[in-house]
Enzyme design. Structure first.
Site, PDB file in Angstrom:
ATOM      1  N   HIS A 289       0.976  -1.220   0.496  1.00  0.00           N
ATOM      2  CA  HIS A 289       0.220   0.037  -0.288  1.00  0.00           C
ATOM      3  C   HIS A 289       0.565   1.537  -0.118  1.00  0.00           C
ATOM      4  CE1 HIS A 289      -3.989   2.312   0.739  1.00  0.00           C
ATOM      5  NE2 HIS A 289      -2.946   2.840   1.381  1.00  0.00           N
ATOM      6  N   GLU A 290       2.136   1.753   1.183  1.00  0.00           N
ATOM      7  CA  GLU A 290       3.188   3.146   1.110  1.00  0.00           C
ATOM      8  C   GLU A 290       3.623   2.487  -0.296  1.00  0.00           C
ATOM      9  OE1 GLU A 290       1.640   5.001   2.965  1.00  0.00           O
ATOM     10  OE2 GLU A 290       0.313   2.978   4.788  1.00  0.00           O
ATOM     11  N   HIS A 293       1.802   4.382  -2.830  1.00  0.00           N
ATOM     12  CA  HIS A 293       1.605   5.984  -2.667  1.00  0.00           C
ATOM     13  C   HIS A 293       3.230   6.553  -2.567  1.00  0.00           C
ATOM     14  CE1 HIS A 293      -2.465   6.784  -0.335  1.00  0.00           C
ATOM     15  NE2 HIS A 293      -2.122   5.747   0.709  1.00  0.00           N
ATOM     16  N   GLU A 319      -4.691   7.919  -2.914  1.00  0.00           N
ATOM     17  CA  GLU A 319      -5.567   6.701  -2.529  1.00  0.00           C
ATOM     18  C   GLU A 319      -5.246   5.298  -3.380  1.00  0.00           C
ATOM     19  OE1 GLU A 319      -5.249   5.848   0.813  1.00  0.00           O
ATOM     20  OE2 GLU A 319      -6.360   4.093   1.076  1.00  0.00           O
TER      21      GLU A 319
HETATM   22 ZN    ZN Z   1      -3.319   5.639   2.101  1.00  0.00          ZN
END
Ligand code: ZN
Length: 524
Positions: A289-290, A293, A319
Site C-alpha cells: 500500500h505504502e 503512495h 489512494e
Molecule cells: Zn493510503
C-alpha cells in the site's frame, strides 16, 4: 545522482531577508511565485521530516521539544503563506492568467484556489479549530479505550459546528458538505459522489449477502501465509518486493511505524510498514500500500517540484495508486507466481505451499466490524456508511447523541454485523474527532479510480500476467507515471480519470472485480 533541494532549476536568488525579488513583468511575477512556492515547499518538507522522525525514531523523552519545533516551523510556514505581499502577487498573476502559458496558468489557478479558501477563514477560527481538534483527538483516545462515547460527544458537536462555520466562510452559498469535500477532492461534488456511491451500494450489498452466506456455510481457514516469519527476514523480503516494483531506494527509505504512512521530503520519499511474525500478509500488504503512495510521489515531475503541477492531484488519486499496487498487483496470481518462490527461499515454513492456496489466502473476504481490517470488498461499504452518517451530521439531520444508534443501524444494513461496543463501532476511527469531515469518501474513490485505471492499463499494455512476467512491473509503472503521476494537478481528479481512461469515474470496474472475487471464493 539524486535531485537535492538546492539543485532544482528555476530558483531565483533571494535578498538578505530571504525574500524573492520583486516583479516587473508577468513573467518575472511568475518567477517570483515559483521562488516563493519552493521556499514554502522547503519549509513544509522540513516539517514533514520532523514529523516522520517523530513517528519512527524519536526518543520518547524528546517529544515535548519536538512538538515545539513543529509548532514553530508550522507558524513560520503559515506566515509565509498568508503574507500580504504574497496574496497580492497571486491575485495579480490570476488577473494576468491569459498571458501565461497553460502550465504556468495551472500553477496560478491552483495556488489562488487554495489561498482563497484559506483567506476567507478568519485566523481566530483557524486557531480555535486547531486547538479543538488537538483536544478532541486526546479525548477520543481515552474515550475509545474506555468505550465511552458520551465523553467524546460534546467535542464532536463542537468539531462539526466549527466545520460548518469554516464551510460557511469559504462559500456560504453552497451546502457545507460540498465545501468540506472539495478540500480533499477538488472537482468532486457531493451530487457526483452520491451518484457514484449509489451504484457502488447497489452492486456491493448483494455481494455482501453472498459473502455472509459463504462464511456461514463454513469457509475454509485461510492459513496459507500464517506460520513463523522472523521479522529480520520479512524486512529483507519487503524491501526486495518494493525495489522490484520500482520503489527507488536511492531516493527513499522503508522503516517501521505503528500506523504505516508515506511522507515526501522533496524528492526523498519515506514509506513505513509494520510486521507480525506470525502472518506474512500483515506487513507485506501494508508495505505494498505504502509503496503505491511512494511510487506516486517518486513519479511526480521533478521539473515542477514545489508547484501545483508537481504535486499529487487529490487524496482520492493518491489512494488509487496505493490500492492499485496493494490490491490489483499484490493480490494477483501473477504477483505470487513471481514472489512465492522468493518467499519460499526466505521462509522455510512456506515450503510446499501451493500458489492457489496463497492467492485464496490474500483474497479472503467477509463481514467485519473494523474498517482498517476489512477486506477489499466490504471496505467500500465501511466507507459508504460513514459517508451517509457524516453528511447527516454536517447537515444537522442527525444529532451527535443519536450517532451511536445510527451507526449500529447503518452497520446492520451495510455489513450485516452490529458492534456490541462503541469502541468497535463509532469510536474506531479518529477522523471525525480530528476534524476530518468528508475525508472518508476519498478511500472508496481511490478504489474506484484504481479499478478504472487498471482496466485502462491492461487494455493498453496487455494482461497484468504479461506485464509482471518476470516480476518487472516497470511497464505498468511507466504507464502510470506518464499519464497520472506527471500530470500533477494539471487536471482535477475526475477530469484526469476521464482523460486517462476515456470515461468519467464509474463504479462498474470495481463492481466487476468484486463479483469475480466473490465467485472465486465461492468456488473453493
Ligand atoms: Zn493510503
Amino acid at each position: 545522482m539524486t535531485r537535492g533541494g538546492d539543485a532544482r532549476g528555476g530558483r531565483l536568488r533571494t535578498d538578505a531577508a530571504g525574500r524573492c525579488p520583486g516583479p516587473a513583468t508577468v513573467a518575472t511575477a511568475y518567477e517570483r511565485l515559483v521562488c516563493e512556492l519552493r521556499q514554502q515547499a522547503d519549509l513544509a518538507a522540513a516539517l514533514r521530516l520532523l514529523e516522520w522522525d517523530q513517528e519512527t525514531y524519536l526518543p520518547a523523552g524528546a517529544l515535548s521539544g519536538r512538538a515545539r519545533q513543529i509548532g514553530t516551523l508550522a507558524a513560520l510556514l503559515h506566515q509565509r503563506r498568508t503574507a500580504p505581499w504574497f496574496l497580492a502577487l497571486v491575485d495579480e498573476l490570476a488577473a494576468a492568467a491569459p498571458a501565461l502559458d497553460p502550465g504556468r496558468a495551472v500553477d496560478v489557478r491552483e495556488t489562488k484556489w487554495r489561498l482563497d479558501r484559506c483567506r476567507r477563514v478568519d485566523g481566530a477560527l483557524v486557531r480555535e479549530r486547531a486547538m479543538l481538534h488537538a483536544e478532541a483527538r486526546a479525548v477520543w483516545r481515552v474515550a475509545r479505550q474506555t468505550d465511552d462515547f458520551t465523553a467524546l460527544a460534546p467535542y464532536l458537536s463542537r468539531v462539526i459546528d466549527a466545520g460548518r462555520r469554516v464551510a460557511a466562510a469559504v462559500d456560504g452559498a453552497r451546502a457545507p458538505y460540498d465545501v468540506l469535500l472539495e478540500a480533499y477532492e477538488p472537482g468532486m461534488s457531493t451530487a457526483a459522489l452520491s451518484a457514484l456511491f449509489d451504484d457502488l451500494r447497489e452492486g456491493l450489498l448483494p455481494l455482501m449477502d453472498r459473502l455472509r452466506a459463504w462464511c456461514t456455510a463454513g469457509r475454509a481457514e485461510r492459513a496459507a501465509l500464517r506460520g513463523e516469519f522472523p521479522v529480520r527476514r520479512q524486512r529483507r523480503f519487503n524491501r526486495l518486493v518494493a525495489a522490484r516494483l520500482g520503489f527507488a531506494f536511492d531516493r527513499g527509505r522503508l522503516d517501521e511505524a505503528a500506523h504505516p504512512f508515506t511522507t515526501a521530503i522533496g524528492g526523498d520519499v519515506r514509506i513505513t510498514t509494520r510486521y507480525d511474525r506470525g502472518d506474512l500478509r500483515y506487513g507485506l500488504y501494508s508495505t505494498l500500500h505504502e509503496v503505491g503512495h511512494g511510487l506516486y510521489e517518486q513519479g511526480l515531475d521533478p521539473a515542477t517540484w514545489g508547484l501545483p503541477r508537481g504535486q499529487a492531484c487529490s487524496l482520492g488519486m493518491h489512494e488509487s495508486q496505493a490500492r492499485l499496487w496493494e490490491n490489483h498487483v499484490g493480490r494477483s496470481a501473477a504477483f505470487w507466481r513471481v514472489f512465492l518462490p522468493v518467499a519460499q527461499r526466505m521462509f522455510p515454513s512456506l515450503a510446499g505451499t501451493p500458489l492457489e492456496a496463497v492467492v485464496r489466502a490474500v483474497n479472503d473476504a467477509g463481514p467485519s466490524l473494523i474498517r482498517t481490517e476489512a477486506d477489499e470488498i466490504s471496505y467500500n461499504l465501511h466507507v459508504l456508511m460513514r459517508f451517509e452518517l457524516e453528511q447527516a451530521l454536517v447537515a444537522g439531520t442527525l444529532r451527535v447523541p443519536d450517532l451511536p444508534a445510527a451507526w449500529r443501524a447503518a452497520s446492520a444494513e451495510y455489513l450485516g454485523v452490529v458492534p456490541r461496543t462503541d469502541r468497535d463501532g463509532v469510536l474506531q476511527d479518529v477522523h471525525w474527532a480530528s476534524g476530518a469531515l468528508a475525508y472518508f469518501p476519498t478511500y472508496a474513490l481511490g478504489n474506484v479510480y484504481a479499478a478504472q485505471l487498471m482496466v485502462a492499463a491492461e487494455a493498453a499494455l496487455g494482461p497484468l500476467e504479461q506485464m509482471l512476467g518476470d516480476g518487472d512491473s516497470r511497464v505498468l509503472l511507466e504507464w502510470l507515471r506518464a499519464r497520472v503521476h506527471r500530470a500533477g494537478r494539471s487536471l482535477r481528479a475526475p477530469a484526469l480519470i476521464a482523460t486517462v481512461t476515456g470515461a468519467p469515474p464509474s463504479a462498474a470496474h470495481l463492481l466487476r472485480r468484486a463479483e469475480e472475487k466473490v465467485a472465486l471464493l465461492e468456488s473453493a
